[in-house]
Design a protein around this motif. Structure first.
Motif, short mmCIF file in Angstrom:
data_model
loop_
_atom_site.label_atom_id
_atom_site.label_comp_id
_atom_site.label_asym_id
_atom_site.label_seq_id
_atom_site.Cartn_x
_atom_site.Cartn_y
_atom_site.Cartn_z
N TYR A 193 -84.94 53.89 70.12
CA TYR A 193 -85.19 53.62 68.69
C TYR A 193 -83.99 53.05 67.97
O TYR A 193 -84.14 52.32 66.99
CB TYR A 193 -85.80 54.83 67.96
CG TYR A 193 -85.17 56.18 68.10
CD1 TYR A 193 -83.97 56.50 67.48
CD2 TYR A 193 -85.83 57.18 68.79
CE1 TYR A 193 -83.45 57.77 67.58
CE2 TYR A 193 -85.31 58.47 68.89
CZ TYR A 193 -84.11 58.76 68.28
OH TYR A 193 -83.59 60.02 68.36
N PHE A 194 -82.77 53.31 68.44
CA PHE A 194 -81.63 52.69 67.78
C PHE A 194 -81.52 51.21 68.13
O PHE A 194 -81.23 50.38 67.26
CB PHE A 194 -80.34 53.41 68.16
CG PHE A 194 -80.13 54.70 67.41
CD1 PHE A 194 -80.42 54.79 66.06
CD2 PHE A 194 -79.63 55.82 68.06
CE1 PHE A 194 -80.23 55.97 65.37
CE2 PHE A 194 -79.44 57.00 67.37
CZ PHE A 194 -79.75 57.09 66.02
N VAL A 195 -81.76 50.86 69.38
CA VAL A 195 -81.75 49.44 69.76
C VAL A 195 -82.87 48.71 69.05
O VAL A 195 -82.67 47.61 68.49
CB VAL A 195 -81.85 49.28 71.28
CG1 VAL A 195 -82.03 47.81 71.65
CG2 VAL A 195 -80.61 49.86 71.96
N ALA A 196 -84.07 49.30 69.04
CA ALA A 196 -85.20 48.67 68.34
C ALA A 196 -84.90 48.49 66.86
O ALA A 196 -85.22 47.45 66.26
CB ALA A 196 -86.47 49.50 68.54
N THR A 197 -84.27 49.50 66.25
CA THR A 197 -83.91 49.40 64.83
C THR A 197 -82.99 48.21 64.58
O THR A 197 -83.20 47.41 63.65
CB THR A 197 -83.21 50.70 64.36
OG1 THR A 197 -84.15 51.76 64.39
CG2 THR A 197 -82.65 50.55 62.96
N SER A 198 -81.94 48.08 65.40
CA SER A 198 -80.99 46.99 65.21
C SER A 198 -81.68 45.64 65.31
O SER A 198 -81.46 44.74 64.48
CB SER A 198 -79.87 47.10 66.25
OG SER A 198 -78.91 46.07 66.06
N LEU A 199 -82.55 45.49 66.31
CA LEU A 199 -83.24 44.21 66.50
C LEU A 199 -84.23 43.93 65.37
O LEU A 199 -84.35 42.77 64.91
CB LEU A 199 -83.96 44.22 67.85
CG LEU A 199 -83.06 44.38 69.09
CD1 LEU A 199 -83.91 44.46 70.35
CD2 LEU A 199 -82.05 43.24 69.18
N LEU A 200 -84.94 44.95 64.94
CA LEU A 200 -85.91 44.75 63.86
C LEU A 200 -85.20 44.44 62.54
O LEU A 200 -85.66 43.58 61.77
CB LEU A 200 -86.78 46.01 63.70
CG LEU A 200 -87.84 46.23 64.79
CD1 LEU A 200 -88.38 47.66 64.73
CD2 LEU A 200 -88.98 45.22 64.63
N ARG A 201 -84.09 45.09 62.28
CA ARG A 201 -83.36 44.81 61.04
C ARG A 201 -82.82 43.39 61.03
O ARG A 201 -82.82 42.72 59.98
CB ARG A 201 -82.21 45.82 60.87
CG ARG A 201 -82.67 47.24 60.60
CD ARG A 201 -83.27 47.39 59.22
NE ARG A 201 -82.25 47.58 58.18
CZ ARG A 201 -82.48 47.49 56.88
NH1 ARG A 201 -83.70 47.17 56.45
NH2 ARG A 201 -81.50 47.67 56.00
N GLU A 202 -82.36 42.90 62.18
CA GLU A 202 -81.89 41.52 62.27
C GLU A 202 -83.01 40.53 61.95
O GLU A 202 -82.74 39.42 61.48
CB GLU A 202 -81.38 41.24 63.69
CG GLU A 202 -80.05 41.90 64.01
CD GLU A 202 -79.64 41.66 65.45
OE1 GLU A 202 -80.39 40.95 66.18
OE2 GLU A 202 -78.58 42.18 65.88
N ARG A 253 -84.00 40.49 75.21
CA ARG A 253 -83.47 41.48 76.16
C ARG A 253 -81.94 41.45 76.15
O ARG A 253 -81.28 42.49 76.16
CB ARG A 253 -84.00 41.19 77.56
CG ARG A 253 -83.39 42.05 78.69
CD ARG A 253 -83.73 43.52 78.48
NE ARG A 253 -82.99 44.41 79.36
CZ ARG A 253 -83.46 44.89 80.51
NH1 ARG A 253 -84.68 44.56 80.93
NH2 ARG A 253 -82.75 45.71 81.24
N ALA A 254 -81.36 40.27 76.09
CA ALA A 254 -79.90 40.15 76.06
C ALA A 254 -79.34 40.78 74.79
O ALA A 254 -78.31 41.48 74.82
CB ALA A 254 -79.49 38.69 76.15
N SER A 255 -80.01 40.56 73.69
CA SER A 255 -79.57 41.18 72.43
C SER A 255 -79.69 42.69 72.49
O SER A 255 -78.81 43.42 72.00
CB SER A 255 -80.40 40.64 71.25
OG SER A 255 -80.23 39.24 71.10
N ALA A 256 -80.75 43.16 73.12
CA ALA A 256 -80.96 44.61 73.24
C ALA A 256 -79.85 45.25 74.08
O ALA A 256 -79.32 46.31 73.73
CB ALA A 256 -82.33 44.89 73.85
N ASP A 257 -79.50 44.61 75.18
CA ASP A 257 -78.44 45.15 76.02
C ASP A 257 -77.10 45.15 75.28
O ASP A 257 -76.26 46.05 75.47
CB ASP A 257 -78.32 44.35 77.32
CG ASP A 257 -79.44 44.65 78.30
OD1 ASP A 257 -80.01 45.76 78.22
OD2 ASP A 257 -79.76 43.78 79.13
#
Length: 724
Positions: free
Chosen positions: A62-71, A10-14
């Motif tokens: 979807y942009f936040v999810a993309t960043s987290l999934l790519r990491e 959650r912290a990474s998403a924010d």
């Protein structure tokens, strides 16, 4: 994933959100439902359907999810997105969050190979794909399988387009079912829309595998937009509505959008408002891509007060501080209306939404309804033609063999493709040979649904209750309640008064007659297949010159006068005096204008020396009286009429169909009587060819060819109206 892991996530998403919205304070936080969707996609690798109002922040999910999934090592996100304006906004938004986004769509064909190579090299985080690409043979057979195997997240934006119960059904979206079936296990899927009632939501959920029988998350939020103040202003006619815009556009907050129902209306309104000193730009399906980009940038930069737009600007245009949306004419669906007004007020506390309904609205609704899914006999005919062909048939090759215009034919083939009856391959379309059932009950239900939506828009315009509550109930929003902001809740905010000067200028603009009628210069392809021996360019000596029409049926000016006169149910009769006067004005302007016979230009054609009328089944008196009056005013002889051939008199009027079928029906339908031929030979100059209406232009082209072959020195077509 442990509770601590989810807290870290959650912290990474924010943090990603903060970069996305350019927040330097570190205070940006995801909404609870945004986090729930991201958590489902990233932590649990589930499928999710998000139905939330425009401006809620679906793209952030979807942009936040993309960043987290790519990491975490996932492949690129694939976003299926319907409009170029949306794609451009999304690429810019992704860059703010450090996400590398590329697109594949009709406007960047020269970049496709480079983009594909970048995706294969792992250099792209987000690939935005237009739905039309999904069934392009090369993309479908070569790129899509590799993409499906490597995708880390599939996003279906504007997912209501997948449902033919919805207001903006697009058959290409149905191809997503193939991609979904090919996704490896555990690849998350996100579908988003702001405009779906309960039935559309259920249909989308079923088709995307996010229905109740799957382990999916469905998030459906309240659809109120606290910043929007809705109003309806009933004005007596088109001129008054234009005058109201001229007088009050500058009073509306910020910059915004004025929607019209047709391209012609958008162009008329743009021209008038510019004459009145307003800085506006037109944005329609006819606008060149470079001009669209410039118009978008000008609106985003507040360099124009408004874009005068058709539904081409309907989905995905992102300007958070858009201060108003005005509709000059009522859309046929409250769901479509809600979507378009949702462009406003996303990042400001107050935005004005105003509907100015017109009497021409319903005629335009009827026209668009006429291009619904074809009747069964036409579908079966198309399937038979494809089944009998030994090779794929392209649209130009298929069109002469079936009685459907190209746009409608292509849409029908896409539906049949999804149903498995045909397949698009290199070179065109082929039959699969699979059995296919015409779902007449479903098509009839959709037609009834469209009629119910039209009635809902009539009810909305005349409602004395809360307008936002009305729209929310149309979208099955269970939390719908009075908004306290609309004109019915808080009182009328807009006066219906207009200035005399603006009204005079509007009447002058709308009453200005004259539209150029471009002549046909090329025969349709494939005419030999239907037994007509014509092809290629029409010889110059058999072409008509450029013609004129009094107006377009889709105009809000002369269109309103001509539609009742030319409606199928209208009685035939002599041409009205005001119409004659306007036609005389068209002739005068035509003569003096560029290329006109009185322009003084060296290559100007000779002045018409006589008048010829067209035969008509439905309006012979109207056409004959118009030709006679023109001949009298112009002091020219009326030579006679192009008549129907005996076999055409027995068979009745030829059907209005695609170009090839239309030419097939017309090429032996007319004759030049012997007396008219003799008069043409003795006439020293071109003739005016008078008819009531031109839709495809082929009646005028075939008649002009006959007249030229019979001895006419030239043919100037003159009609009361053209379709668009």
């Amino acid at each position: 994933m442990t509770h601590a892991d989810r807290s870290d996530l959650r912290a990474s998403a924010d943090a990603v959100l903060a970069r996305l919205v350019s927040d330097t304070t570190g205070t940006a936080r995801l909404r609870d439902d945004q986090w729930r969707a991201i958590e489902a996609l990233v932590a649990d690798r589930r499928r999710a359907l998000v139905v939330q109002r425009t401006g809620w922040g679906k793209s952030a999910v979807y942009f936040v999810a993309t960043s987290l999934l790519r990491e975490r090592g996932s492949g690129p996100t694939v976003i299926v997105s319907p409009l170029l304006a949306l794609m451009r906004n999304q690429v810019e938004a992704a860059a703010r969050a450090g996400i590398r986004a590329r697109t594949i769509n009709s406007s960047n064909t020269e970049e496709w190979e480079t983009v594909n190579a970048e995706v294969a090299a792992g250099e792209v985080d987000v690939l935005l794909v237009s739905p039309e690409r999904l069934n392009n043979p090369d993309f479908r057979d070569q790129v899509l399988p590799r993409l499906a195997a490597a995708t880390g997240l599939l996003v279906v934006d504007e997912a209501h387009c997948i449902s033919d119960w919805g207001h903006d059904f697009r058959p290409d979206y149905r191809r997503l079912r193939t991609m979904l079936a090919d996704l490896p296990s555990g690849v998350p899927v996100l579908a988003t829309t702001a405009t779906a009632n309960a039935r559309v939501t259920a249909d989308v959920a079923e088709q995307l595998g996010t229905g109740a029988d799957t382990d999916a998350l469905v998030l459906r939020g309240p659809l109120d937009r606290e910043s929007l103040s809705l109003s309806v202003l009933q004005l007596p006619d088109a001129a008054t509505r234009l005058a109201w815009l001229a007088d009050h556009l500058g009073e509306l907050p910020g910059s915004g959008i004025v929607y019209t129902l047709t391209v012609a209306a958008a162009e008329e309104v743009t021209a008038y408002l510019r004459q009145c000193g307003h800085t506006v730009a037109s944005y329609t399906g006819r606008t060149e891509d470079a001009d669209r980009r410039q118009a978008e940038e000008d609106l985003l930069g507040n360099r124009v007060k408004a874009l005068i737009a058709t539904s081409a600007l309907g989905m995905g245009f992102d300007k958070p501080d858009l201060g108003f949306v005005v509709h000059l004419g009522s859309p046929s669906s409250p769901i479509a209306y809600y979507q378009q007004v949702g462009r406003a007020g996303r990042g400001v506390e107050h935005a004005e939404v105003l509907l100015l309904p017109g009497r021409e609205d319903e005629a335009i609704w009827r026209y668009f309804a006429s291009v619904a899914f074809p009747p069964e006999e036409l579908v079966r005919r198309t399937l038979d033609v494809l089944g009998q062909s030994e090779r794929p048939l392209s649209l130009p090759a298929l069109e002469p063999l079936v009685e459907l215009r190209r746009t409608r034919l292509e849409t029908m083939l896409k539906v049949l493709d999804v149903d498995g009856a045909v397949r698009r391959v290199k070179g065109g379309w082929t039959s699969t040979g699979q059995a296919w059932t015409y779902d007449s009950d479903r098509y009839a239900w959709v037609a009834r649904q469209r009629a119910a939506e039209q009635q809902a828009m009539r009810d909305y315009a005349g409602s004395t209750g809360c307008r936002m509550e009305f729209l929310r109930r149309q979208l099955d929003d269970e939390a719908a309640a009075p908004c306290g902001r609309c004109d019915n809740c808080s009182g009328v905010r807009f006066s219906d008064k207009v200035s005399a000067s603006a009204l005079d200028a509007a009447r002058g603009e709308l009453s200005r007659p004259g539209v150029e009628v471009e002549p046909r210069k090329m025969w349709p392809t494939g005419m030999a297949a239907v037994g007509v021996n014509v092809k290629g360019r029409i010889p110059e000596g058999e072409q008509a010159f450029a013609g004129r029409a009094l107006g377009r049926l889709s105009d809000i000016g002369w269109g309103n006068r001509l539609r009742p006169l030319l409606a199928p149910q209208s009685a035939d009769g002599p041409v009205p005096g005001d119409v004659v006067d306007a036609v005389v004005s068209v002739l005068a302007d035509w003569a003096k204008g560029p290329g006109g016979w009185a322009s003084g230009e060296a290559d100007a054609p000779a002045r018409p020396a006589a008048v010829v009328s067209m035969a008509s089944y439905s309006r012979p008196e109207l056409i004959a009286s118009l030709a006679d009056r023109i001949a009298q005013v112009g002091r020219m002889p009326l030579l006679g009429s192009v008549e129907y051939a005996p076999q055409a008199q027995e068979s009745g009027p030829p059907p209005r169909s695609n170009s090839a079928q239309r030419v097939r029906a017309l090429h032996e339908a007319f004759i030049v009587p012997q007396g008219l031929a003799g008069a043409l030979a003795a006439t020293d100059g071109p003739v005016l060819l008078v008819d009531d209406f031109s839709d495809t232009g082929w009646t005028l082209a075939v008649a002009a060819r006959l007249l030229r072959r019979a001895g006419a020195r030239g043919v100037f077509p003159l009609v009361l109206a053209v379709q668009a």
